[in-house]
Write an enzyme that holds these catalytic residues in place. Structure first.
Site, PDB file in Angstrom:
ATOM      1  CE  LYS A  21      31.727  46.480  38.698  1.00  0.00           C
ATOM      2  NZ  LYS A  21      30.790  45.461  38.188  1.00  0.00           N
ATOM      3  CG  HIS A  22      36.845  46.493  38.362  1.00  0.00           C
ATOM      4  ND1 HIS A  22      37.123  46.773  39.684  1.00  0.00           N
ATOM      5  CD2 HIS A  22      35.870  45.547  38.390  1.00  0.00           C
ATOM      6  CE1 HIS A  22      36.372  46.024  40.464  1.00  0.00           C
ATOM      7  NE2 HIS A  22      35.594  45.279  39.711  1.00  0.00           N
ATOM      8  CG  ASN A  69      47.563  44.888  23.305  1.00  0.00           C
ATOM      9  OD1 ASN A  69      48.175  45.872  22.920  1.00  0.00           O
ATOM     10  ND2 ASN A  69      48.131  43.700  23.416  1.00  0.00           N
ATOM     11  CG  HIS A 101      50.840  50.588  29.607  1.00  0.00           C
ATOM     12  ND1 HIS A 101      50.979  51.265  28.425  1.00  0.00           N
ATOM     13  CD2 HIS A 101      51.189  49.304  29.343  1.00  0.00           C
ATOM     14  CE1 HIS A 101      51.411  50.437  27.486  1.00  0.00           C
ATOM     15  NE2 HIS A 101      51.540  49.232  28.009  1.00  0.00           N
TER      16      HIS A 101
END
Length: 518
Positions: free
Chosen positions: A275-276, A418, A518
């Site tokens: 999800k996302h 993180n 990232h």
């Protein structure tokens, strides 16, 4: 730019002969003279068409095994002569040269040859020289000539020819496609040859893609977007076959790709729910239906409207379970007819199938745009070798803990940093993603575990994608009930973190491998 351009003389030289004869016959029926090169000329002659070979135009035979045939003034003057300059007309007349009104060219199949694993010499011989030179010439001079590179453009071209000639707008559009083709072709060749030459990083990096589909919009409705395919032969959402469901969105494709890359990390049947861009549930199982149930249990709230990826073909029992919850996309390396029939009852649910799984260890590159340029890096192919793990604490992990630790660290590789992942029984029980503080990531993951399970994260192991800079992150995991930890190690305060783990009776292993994402 001039108005409609009648086609009186056409030069055809194609590797892909799809639709060639039909195009040439229609041009000839309209009164156009046909000029062609070796294989293309033979195909036209065998179809009963009158065709002039290039060698007759140049007065020079094809030589060097066909490497030289169209690189001649009689060809390029006919492609480059402007119609608005009388001096060009005079030059053509003085040298007894004729202009071309149409160039039809597609190129030697370099990318297909490379993808087939051909030897270096074979790849070199499939680098087209004359074709790109002609395309660039005609595309530059598109005010005076039409250039076609794609069989899909044959029918629209002929419709305009029958209407009196090719319009200026079409000639400009076709010229743009020709330059795009040669740019992509050169990008594929330069990328390959730089790799072969060991140029790392390459002094110039060209990224080329072929439009696969325009998308309704990008991440948000005010952003335009489209899907492009590169020459990379890697199974994933971009080249999957959509068996059913509504049109895929930008976010669907991005999330499906993330889910499929994650699920490919596991050898046993596994399911990933994303999800996302972040996994919200991951599990292995004896069979996919069990893996799906375990993955869903981790965070059923977030799984609503998510993406489900499997590393085995979708079967009927798993399809029936997935169909119980609103899901946007399912992606798997195949689907049984029974499973497809079950998913078909959900008309909007997209079902994507691929020919295989992406190889987590296969080399490749990733690109990220930044203002004024882009960042290029190797794909993260790092994988944990259980035998290479370093036990940092007095207590070593049990066999069950070790299996969970390796599992959790593989999941953490695909969670935004993180990242903290709690796992128990080869299934995630809590995931903390994308936090600025590793302590917060640990707390969020524990809170998610408490939402999903009565025992929370108690008895689980915990994976951290990077080292704990302080003991507080590990202490948060201890407070959540974790019994073992896997992390890269390498912090200046490793001794402090190890002491905290020993004090709590935890087993902790170092990977020496970081998975920032990232």
């Amino acid at each position: 730019m001039a108005e409609r351009l009648p086609i009186r003389r056409a030069l055809l030289s194609v590797s892909d002969k799809t639709g060639l004869v039909e195009l040439a016959r229609a041009l000839a029926d309209g009164g156009a003279k046909l000029v062609s090169t070796g294989g293309t000329a033979r195909a036209l002659a065998e179809a009963g068409l009158t065709v002039t070979e290039v060698a007759s135009v140049t007065g020079f035979p094809e030589i060097l095994d066909g490497r030289v045939k169209t690189l001649h003034p009689a060809i390029h003057a006919g492609l480059l002569a402007r119609r608005d300059l009388p001096a060009h007309e005079v030059a053509l007349a003085e040298h007894d040269l004729e202009r071309f009104d149409l160039l039809v060219v597609n190129l030697y199949p370099f990318e297909a040859t490379l993808a087939a694993g051909a030897e270096f010499a074979a790849c070199i011989e499939n680098i087209d020289v004359g074709g790109p030179a002609m395309l660039r010439a005609a595309a530059k001079n598109h005010e005076a000539i039409a250039v076609v590179t794609d069989p899909a453009d044959y029918a629209p071209l002929l419709a305009e020819v029958e209407a009196g000639g090719v319009t200026p707008e079409t000639r400009r559009r076709l010229a743009a496609k020709a330059f795009a083709l040669t740019a992509g072709y050169d990008a594929a060749i330069s990328g390959w040859l730089q790799r072969e030459a060991g140029l790392e990083p390459p002094p110039r990096f060209a990224l080329a893609g072929r439009l696969a589909a325009p998308l309704r919009y990008g991440e948000n409705p005010h952003q335009k977007a489209a899907l492009y395919l590169t020459a990379e032969r890697r199974s994933g959402a971009a080249n999957a076959r959509q068996l059913q469901g509504k049109e895929l969105s930008y976010n669907n494709l991005a999330d499906a790709d993330a889910a499929f890359e994650c699920v490919a990390e596991f050898e046993r049947p596994a399911v990933v729910i994303v999800k996302h861009a972040n996994p919200c549930g991951v599990a292995e199982g004896v069979e996919t239906v069990a893996a799906y149930k375990a993955a869903l249990a981790c965070d059923p709230t977030s799984a609503f409207g998510g993406i489900v990826a499997l590393n085995r073909p979708l079967d009927a029992p798993t399809a029936a379970e997935i169909a119980k919850l609103f899901t946007e996309v399912i992606i798997a390396p195949g689907a049984s007819p029974e499973a497809a029939a079950i998913i078909a009852t959900k008309k909007n649910l997209r079902l994507l199938v691929t020919d295989g799984l992406p190889d987590p260890a296969a080399p490749g590159s990733t690109v990220k745009c930044v203002a004024g340029g882009f960042l290029l890096q190797d794909r993260d192919t790092g994988r944990v070798d259980p035998a290479a793990l370093k036990v940092a604490t007095r207590r070593a992990p049990t066999a069950a803990e070790l299996a969970d630790l390796v599992f959790a660290f593989r999941v953490a590789k695909h969670v935004r940093s993180n990242a903290i992942v709690y796992a128990r029984g080869l299934a995630t029980v809590g995931i903390g993603a994308g936090q600025m503080s590793r302590v917060d990531a640990a707390r969020i993951a524990a809170w998610k575990a408490g939402e999903a399970f009565a025992e929370g994260a108690k008895g689980s192991v915990v994976a951290s994608d990077a080292f704990f800079p302080f003991a507080d992150g590990l202490e948060a995991a201890v407070g959540a009930g974790a019994t073992a930890v896997i992390q890269p190690g390498g912090s200046l305060r490793d001794a402090e973190v190890i002491a905290a783990a020993d004090k709590a009776g935890l087993a902790m292993v170092f990977t020496g491998l970081r998975h920032f994402r990232h």
